[in-house]
Design a protein around this motif. Structure first.
Motif, PDB file in Angstrom:
ATOM      1  N   GLU A  31      50.341  30.641  42.072  1.00 25.68           N
ATOM      2  CA  GLU A  31      50.186  32.069  41.786  1.00 25.68           C
ATOM      3  C   GLU A  31      49.608  32.300  40.394  1.00 25.68           C
ATOM      4  O   GLU A  31      48.718  33.126  40.207  1.00 25.68           O
ATOM      5  CB  GLU A  31      51.537  32.790  41.917  1.00 25.68           C
ATOM      6  CG  GLU A  31      52.115  32.789  43.319  1.00 25.68           C
ATOM      7  CD  GLU A  31      51.268  33.563  44.326  1.00 25.68           C
ATOM      8  OE1 GLU A  31      50.470  34.433  43.896  1.00 25.68           O
ATOM      9  OE2 GLU A  31      51.382  33.288  45.536  1.00 25.68           O
ATOM     10  N   ASN A  35      45.957  33.917  39.511  1.00 23.85           N
ATOM     11  CA  ASN A  35      45.829  35.100  38.656  1.00 23.85           C
ATOM     12  C   ASN A  35      44.834  34.860  37.526  1.00 23.85           C
ATOM     13  O   ASN A  35      44.038  35.731  37.189  1.00 23.85           O
ATOM     14  CB  ASN A  35      47.185  35.478  38.056  1.00 23.85           C
ATOM     15  CG  ASN A  35      48.042  36.264  39.055  1.00 23.85           C
ATOM     16  OD1 ASN A  35      47.546  36.719  40.084  1.00 23.85           O
ATOM     17  ND2 ASN A  35      49.315  36.407  38.745  1.00 23.85           N
ATOM     18  N   LYS A  81      44.338  44.828  41.923  1.00 21.93           N
ATOM     19  CA  LYS A  81      43.318  44.273  42.805  1.00 21.93           C
ATOM     20  C   LYS A  81      43.119  45.028  44.108  1.00 21.93           C
ATOM     21  O   LYS A  81      42.308  44.647  44.921  1.00 21.93           O
ATOM     22  CB  LYS A  81      43.658  42.806  43.092  1.00 21.93           C
ATOM     23  CG  LYS A  81      43.638  41.995  41.808  1.00 21.93           C
ATOM     24  CD  LYS A  81      44.272  40.657  41.968  1.00 21.93           C
ATOM     25  CE  LYS A  81      44.552  40.073  40.586  1.00 21.93           C
ATOM     26  NZ  LYS A  81      45.344  38.864  40.660  1.00 21.93           N
ATOM     27  N   GLY A  95      45.040  36.903  45.235  1.00 22.87           N
ATOM     28  CA  GLY A  95      46.258  37.579  45.666  1.00 22.87           C
ATOM     29  C   GLY A  95      46.038  39.071  45.545  1.00 22.87           C
ATOM     30  O   GLY A  95      45.196  39.512  44.787  1.00 22.87           O
ATOM     31  N   ALA A 100      53.697  38.396  43.089  1.00 20.86           N
ATOM     32  CA  ALA A 100      53.966  37.093  42.522  1.00 20.86           C
ATOM     33  C   ALA A 100      54.749  37.194  41.214  1.00 20.86           C
ATOM     34  O   ALA A 100      55.799  36.566  41.061  1.00 20.86           O
ATOM     35  CB  ALA A 100      52.660  36.342  42.306  1.00 20.86           C
TER      36      ALA A 100
HETATM   37 MG    MG Z   1      48.521  37.174  41.886  1.00 24.17          MG
END
Ligand code: MG
Ligand code: ADP
Length: 606
Positions: A31, A35, A81, A95, A100
Motif C-alpha cells: 500500500e 501510494n 484519487k 488504490g 489503506a
Molecule cells: Mg493507497
C-alpha cells in the motif's frame, strides 16, 4: 426498553476493517509503495526491520501533501484519487478506496513526514491506533516518508498469527518485486535489517528484471510484443531451455497490476508445452493492457483477481504472442550452413573470435638433416582439402589428416575430385552429422522427424491441408459405443489430417483414406492410439485437442532410430528441420540437435 444497538467506536471499526486490508507486513509495504507511485515519485526507498514486524519505512520524492491533507489522509474513505463514480471504471492508479492509511494507522504507530514543493516546511504527524498524537512543522525535502512501527501492536491475535521472519520477508520481497517490475522507470532500493538487498536503477523492463533476478537473465529473455485492437501484450518470457523445476518467475500484470489468472497462465504454458519437459515451469513477465471497461477488477485491494469481458480472446492473443516470441527466437540464424562441403578453417577467423593460438616452442636438434625427410616449409597446420568423407574415413589415411602440412598438395587434391562429395554422415543409423560454418551439427533423426511432423500436422489441423491417400481395400475399425462417439467428435480434425472415415453402423467405421504420411503404419492401430491419447488428455479446449492430436500423430509416424537413410533423405530431413518454427526441440522437450563448435573441437586437441 433500552435500545440495544450501539455504533462501534471508529477506532474499533477501523481495527476490524484493517484486518481485511492489512494482513501482514507485506500488505502495508504494498500500500505504501503504491501510494508513493501514485504521488509521482521517481525514487522510492523501502527499509524494513524484522521483516516489517518492528519497522517499515517508505521514503519517496513524490508530490507530498499539504498540512490539511496530511491529517486527512488517515481518515477512512479519504482519497484524492476518485471524485466521480464513473472514475471507478477508468481508474488506472493503484488504490482508490482511501482505506489503506486508515487501516494501517488503526493497528500501528505511524509517523508521517511530508512536504510539497510549494511549501516552505513540511508537516510531521504521529498517529497511533487512529489517534493523532502529535503534529508539528519540520524542515525537510520535498516528498513523503511513512514510518510504521510495531504493526499489530494493539491486535495481539494478529501479531501472533504472523509467520516466521523469513516467511514474512519472502512476502515483502514478493510485493516489492511485483511493484518494481511494472515500474522500471523508477528507482527503488530495499534495505532489510541494515543490509541493502536491492538497488534498482531507473531503466527499462529488461534491466529491471536483471536487477531483480540477476544479470544472467540477459541471455534468458525473449521479448513479447503483440498489439491488437483490444489487447496489448508486452514483456518477456524466459527461453524454454531455462525453464525451471520449480514454479519460479511467473509474473502476470493487467494494466500494470499484478494478478493471478490460472486460465491465462494456461495459455502461456500451452504455448510452451511442446518445448519444455512436463515437470518444468516456464518463466514470464507479461503485462496485458486492455481498456479498463473490458475488465472487472475486483476492487478489493488485497485481491489479485480480474475478470475479462472476453477472456477467450485474451487467451488466444496471449497464446499467439508467446508462440510468436518462441518461434522468432528459434528462427534466428544461429546455424550458418556452408555452401561448400569443404570445412575450410580460417585460422585468422578463430583468432578474431577470441581464441589465441600459441606459437609452439621449438628446440633445435643440431644433428638434424632436413634432406632426410620430406618436410614442407610451411609449418602452419592446414586442413585445407581434408573434406568430410563419410563412409570412407580411411581413404586419405589418418596420418594425412593429422600431418596435413607434410602432404603434397597435388597428391592430396587428386582423389578428391573423383569422389562424390558427401555432406551428411549417418552414425549408428540414428544420428546425422553435417558440417556447418561454426562446427559440426549432430542431429537426432527420430526427434528431428517428430518435430517436422508435429508442425506439419499442427498446420494441417489449422488449415485443413492434409493430403489423403485412398485405401484400395477400405479397412473396418470396430469400437465400443463410447469410443465410437469420441471418434465422431474427432472426425473433423481427422479429416484435416487426411483420414477419410465413414460410419458403417453405430460401432464400426470404414477407413477409406489415410494421411499421406502414414504409409507403413497400420491405420487401425493409429486411430486406436489417437483415441487412447485423446481419452487421457481429454479437454474442452480446442487448442489442446489439436495439440494432442498433432503430438500423437507425430510420435506414431516419425521414423524410428536405427533407420538407414540415403544422402538425399538426410539432406531433406535437415532442410525440413530448419524450416520449422521451433527446430531446437521435439514436442516432448528433448533437443533435436546439438552443435560441436570449432572452439570445442580445438580444445579437444589442446
Ligand atoms: Mg493507497
Ligand atoms: P488511496 O490510495 O486509495 O487514495 P490511501 O489511504 O492509500 O488511499 O491514501 C489516502 C490519500 O493520502 C491518497 O489518496 C493521497 O492523496 C494521500 N497520500 C498517501 N500516500 C501519499 C504519498 N506517499 N504521497 C502523497 N500523497 C499521499
Amino acid at each position: 426498553m433500552l435500545d440495544i444497538i450501539k455504533l462501534l467506536p471508529d477506532s474499533v471499526a477501523n481495527q476490524i476493517a484493517a484486518g481485511e486490508v492489512i494482513q501482514r507486513p507485506a500488505s502495508a509495504v504494498k500500500e505504501l509503495m503504491e501510494n508513493a507511485l501514485d504521488a509521482g515519485a521517481t525514487q522510492i526507498d523501502l527499509i524494513v526491520k524484522d521483516a516489517g514486524k518492528s519497522l517499515i519505512m517508505v521514503i519517496d520524492n513524490g508530490c507530498g501533501m499539504s498540512e490539511t491533507d496530511a491529517r486527512l489522509c488517515f481518515e477512512r474513505h479519504a482519497t484524492s484519487k476518485i471524485s466521480k463514480a464513473e472514475d471507478l471504471f477508468s481508474i488506472r492508479t493503484m488504490g482508490f478506496r482511501g482505506e489503506a492509511l486508515a487501516s494501517i494507522a488503526a493497528i500501528a504507530q505511524v509517523e508521517l513526514k511530508t512536504r510539497r514543493k510549494e511549501d516552505e516546511v513540511g508537516t510531521k504527524i504521529i498517529n497511533e491506533g487512529s489517534i493523532i498524537k502529535e503534529q508539528t512543522l519540520i524542515p525537510m525535502s520535498v516528498g513523503t516518508t511513512f514510518t510504521i512501527k510495531n504493526l499489530f501492536f494493539n491486535v495481539p491475535a494478529r501479531r501472533n498469527f504472523l509467520k516466521s521472519t523469513a516467511a514474512e520477508m519472502r512476502h515483502i520481497v514478493e510485493e516489492f518485486t511485483r511493484v518494481t517490475l511494472m515500474n522500471p522507470q523508477i528507482a527503488f532500493t530495499l534495505n532489510s535489517d541494515g543490509k541493502e538487498i536491492y538497488h534498482l536503477y531507473a531503466g527499462n523492463l529488461k534491466q529491471r528484471i536483471m536487477g531483480l533476478f540477476g544479470n544472467n537473465y540477459e541471455e534468458k529473455l525473449l521479448p513479447v510484443n503483440q498489439e491488437t485492437e483490444r489487447v496489448r501484450i508486452n514483456g518477456y518470457i524466459v527461453k524454454a531451455e531455462f525453464a525451471r523445476k520449480t514454479r519460479g518467475e511467473q509474473y502476470f500484470f493487467v494494466n500494470n497490476r499484478f494478478i493471478k489468472h490460472p486460465y491465462l497462465h494456461h495459455a502461456i504454458e500451452n504455448a510452451y508445452m511442446e518445448m519444455i519437459p512436463k515437470d518444468s515451469f516456464p518463466g514470464y513477465f507479461l503485462n496485458i493492457e486492455v481498456d479498463p471497461a473490458d475488465i472487472d477488477i475486483n476492487i478489493h485491494p488485497t485481491k489479485t483477481e480480474v475478470n475479462f469481458l472476453d477472456v477467450k480472446l485474451v487467451y488466444a492473443i496471449l497464446h499467439a504472442a508467446v508462440r510468436k516470441a518462441i518461434g522468432q527466437h528459434n528462427l534466428s540464424p544461429m546455424i550458418d550452413f556452408e555452401e561448400s562441403p569443404n570445412p575450410d578453417i580460417d585460422f585468422g577467423e578463430v583468432v578474431k573470435s577470441g581464441r589465441s593460438i600459441v606459437q609452439p616452442t621449438i628446440s633445435i636438434d643440431e644433428n638434424y638433416n632436413p634432406f632426410n625427410q620430406p618436410v614442407s616449409g610451411n609449418s602452419r597446420p592446414s586442413f585445407q582439402g581434408s573434406s568430410f568423407h563419410p563412409e570412407r574415413p580411411s581413404n586419405t589415411g589418418d596420418w594425412r589428416l593429422l600431418y596435413g602440412d607434410r602432404v603434397d598438395q597435388t597428391e592430396e587434391k587428386a582423389p578428391q575430385e573423383n569422389q562424390p562429395k558427401s555432406q551428411y554422415m549417418q552414425v549408428n543409423q540414428s544420428y546425422i552429422l553435417t558440417s556447418v560454418k561454426s562446427g559440426v551439427l549432430v542431429i537426432d533423426q527420430h526427434l528431428a522427424h517428430m518435430r517436422i511432423l508435429f508442425e506439419k500436422f499442427q498446420k494441417q489441423l489449422e488449415n485443413s491441408g492434409g493430403i489423403s491417400q485412398q485405401e484400395l481395400f477400405p479397412q473396418p475399425i470396430s469400437l465400443n459405443l463410447n469410443d465410437a462417439s469420441l471418434l465422431k467428435e474427432l472426425m473433423p480434425d481427422l479429416e484435416n489430417l487426411g483420414f477419410r472415415l465413414e460410419q458403417a453402423n453405430p460401432t464400426t467405421f470404414m477407413i477409406n483414406g489415410t494421411p499421406a504420411d502414414s504409409s507403413g503404419t497400420d491405420a487401425v492401430t493409429l486411430l486406436e492410439k489417437i483415441l487412447e491419447n485423446y481419452k487421457i488428455n481429454r479437454t474442452d479446449l480446442q487448442l489442446d485437442r489439436k495439440l494432442n492430436l498433432a503430438k500423437t500423430m507425430a510420435a506414431q509416424l516419425s521414423m524410428k532410430p536405427q533407420t538407414p537413410l540415403s544422402e538425399i533423405e538426410m539432406q531433406h530431413l535437415v532442410d525440413q528441420l530448419f524450416a520449422c518454427n521451433v527446430a531446437e526441440v521435439a514436442h516432448n522437450g528433448k533437443k533435436t540437435y546439438f552443435m560441436l563448435t570449432i572452439d570445442e573441437l580445438l580444445s579437444r586437441f589442446n
